[in-house]
Design a protein around this motif. Structure first.
Motif, PDB file in Angstrom:
ATOM      1  N   THR A 135       0.861  -1.185   0.000  1.00 17.78           N
ATOM      2  CA  THR A 135       0.000   0.000   0.000  1.00 17.78           C
ATOM      3  C   THR A 135       0.898   1.235   0.000  1.00 17.78           C
ATOM      4  O   THR A 135       1.997   1.225   0.539  1.00 17.78           O
ATOM      5  CB  THR A 135      -0.932   0.025   1.226  1.00 17.78           C
TER       6      THR A 135
ATOM      7  N   GLY B 116      -0.721  -0.529  -4.481  1.00 16.91           N
ATOM      8  CA  GLY B 116      -1.992   0.114  -4.155  1.00 16.91           C
ATOM      9  C   GLY B 116      -1.743   1.546  -3.739  1.00 16.91           C
ATOM     10  O   GLY B 116      -0.951   1.794  -2.822  1.00 16.91           O
TER      11      GLY B 116
ATOM     12  N   VAL C 101      -3.050  -0.900  -8.746  1.00 16.27           N
ATOM     13  CA  VAL C 101      -4.478  -0.938  -8.438  1.00 16.27           C
ATOM     14  C   VAL C 101      -4.799   0.296  -7.612  1.00 16.27           C
ATOM     15  O   VAL C 101      -4.188   0.519  -6.559  1.00 16.27           O
ATOM     16  CB  VAL C 101      -4.862  -2.209  -7.636  1.00 16.27           C
TER      17      VAL C 101
ATOM     18  N   CYS D  77      -6.178   2.489  -4.912  1.00 17.27           N
ATOM     19  CA  CYS D  77      -6.648   2.132  -3.567  1.00 17.27           C
ATOM     20  C   CYS D  77      -6.541   3.320  -2.619  1.00 17.27           C
ATOM     21  O   CYS D  77      -5.473   3.910  -2.469  1.00 17.27           O
ATOM     22  CB  CYS D  77      -5.835   0.963  -3.002  1.00 17.27           C
TER      23      CYS D  77
ATOM     24  N   GLN E 157      -9.945  -1.155  -0.183  1.00 24.39           N
ATOM     25  CA  GLN E 157      -8.926  -2.140   0.206  1.00 24.39           C
ATOM     26  C   GLN E 157      -9.381  -3.565  -0.100  1.00 24.39           C
ATOM     27  O   GLN E 157      -8.567  -4.404  -0.515  1.00 24.39           O
ATOM     28  CB  GLN E 157      -8.575  -1.986   1.688  1.00 24.39           C
TER      29      GLN E 157
ATOM     30  N   LEU F 287      -8.578  -4.102  -3.596  1.00 23.24           N
ATOM     31  CA  LEU F 287      -7.134  -4.257  -3.805  1.00 23.24           C
ATOM     32  C   LEU F 287      -6.711  -5.703  -3.561  1.00 23.24           C
ATOM     33  O   LEU F 287      -5.984  -6.298  -4.368  1.00 23.24           O
ATOM     34  CB  LEU F 287      -6.364  -3.322  -2.860  1.00 23.24           C
TER      35      LEU F 287
END
Length: 365
Positions: free
Chosen positions: A38, A62, A89, A91, A99, A102
């Protein structure tokens, strides 16, 4: 405390021994793993992605920054010559469904249909006005901006919750084991948290940021004692002030003349923890590189690079001996509480239950 007691506690809470940075590891151990990062479009996240994708991993980035995230994923695919090297992706970590999407997309994109490592890297430091309330005399004054807490705490908790579901379902993975053979154990179940030096010390000008990063450290210390029940290994990185855009200009002014850490050293710490499946429940502080030497009392001193017995390092382990101190202390307290329960026996249990029922019926507390 007897060595046998310490060994027993270490085994009980499934933490590996304190880190020895002299023990080598190999970047290629990450080959064929699927890793979610992330906040992967820039900063530490981009550094992690580049190093791991270069060494054969599939990295799922993400991030809310579509332009940077998509560009990085494309660049990594081109540089490695692998279509599976990296995917972006969109996010927003503060949005639960974002999430969820994701993680599901990561499963779809994973070459083996599972996730080996989740890196809860997304974090921000919004302008901190907690101690500057202004005029709150209006009938409905505006609340403080808690974006930092939303991203750094709520977002991390969402990531952790999803990781605890998907990691044990990674096909071909086995429960974490400090005696694993990293080069031969491709599949993994690993959650890597990103704390900060603000997890360990107060940051006077940024109470919201310090609060959020203290929370991440608390999460780590709680998880590492119990996550082995799902076979998940949990580790944390706690960077000092690192030369990135998240460090505000005023902080860089305050730090001028001192030392700042480098992104490359944070990536080094993360790669050791991700690659080496033997490492369970460990925390690494990352600071500026320095030459140090330890005296007989265990104190470290800054020395010249030519000093005999000196070591050049930017990495330091923190909370290494919790299982000797905190967990053992907790176990002793629980043992005493259990002894109290035994002493009171069934009479004590019945008394407490009658009191509870009476309070529920008559509304007493």
């Amino acid at each position: 405390m007897a060595a046998s007691q310490l060994t027993g506690m270490s085994s009980y809470i499934k933490q590996s021994p304190p880190l020895d940075f002299g023990i080598p590891y190999v970047d290629s151990w990450v080959k064929d793993r699927t890793i979610i990062v992330t906040g992967g479009a820039s900063g530490f996240g981009a550094g992690f992605a580049r190093r791991w994708a270069t060494n054969g991993a599939t990295v799922i980035l993400g991030d809310v920054d579509v332009e940077k995230g998509d560009a990085l994923a494309r660049a990594l695919r081109n540089e490695t010559g692998r279509e599976s090297a990296a995917h972006f992706v969109h996010c927003d970590v503060t949005d639960w469904q974002s999430q969820v999407n994701l993680f599901k997309e990561a499963i779809r994109l994973s070459p083996h249909g599972g996730i080996d490592t989740v890196v809860a890297n997304a974090g921000i430091q919004a302008k901190d006005r907690l101690q500057e309330p202004g005029d709150l005399s209006a009938a409905s004054p505006s609340p403080p901006n808690l974006a930092t807490v939303d991203v750094n705490v709520t977002g991390v908790l969402y990531t952790t919750h999803l990781a605890c579901y998907w990691l044990p379902r990674n096909p071909g993975s086995k429960p974490c084991n400090m005696n694993s053979v990293p080069g031969k154990q491709t599949r993994d179940r690993h959650l890597l948290l990103l704390g900060s030096v603000a997890s360990l010390a107060p940051i006077a000008a940024a109470p919201l940021y310090a609060t959020s990063k203290h929370a991440v450290l608390g999460l780590f210390r709680s998880l590492r004692a119990t996550s082995h029940l799902q076979g998940i290994r949990v580790n944390i990185i706690l960077p000092y002030f690192i030369d990135t855009t998240i460090v505000p200009v005023i902080a860089k002014v305050a730090l001028a003349g001192g030392g700042m850490g480098k992104v490359e050293d944070v990536v080094e710490a993360g790669t050791r923890l991700v690659a080496d499946t033997r490492i369970l429940g460990r925390g690494i502080v990352v600071g500026p590189k320095m030459n140090v030497k330890q005296d007989d009392s265990g104190e470290w001193h800054l020395v010249s690079k030519n000093e005999q017995g000196s070591t050049k390092t930017a990495l330091w382990e923190v909370h290494a001996d919790d299982f000797e101190e905190v967990e053992v202390f907790t176990r002793r307290v629980v043992k005493l509480l259990y002894a109290v329960e035994l002493a009171r026996g069934w009479v004590g249990w019945a008394t407490d239950m009658l009191t509870l029922v009476r309070n529920q019926i008559f509304g007493q507390r």
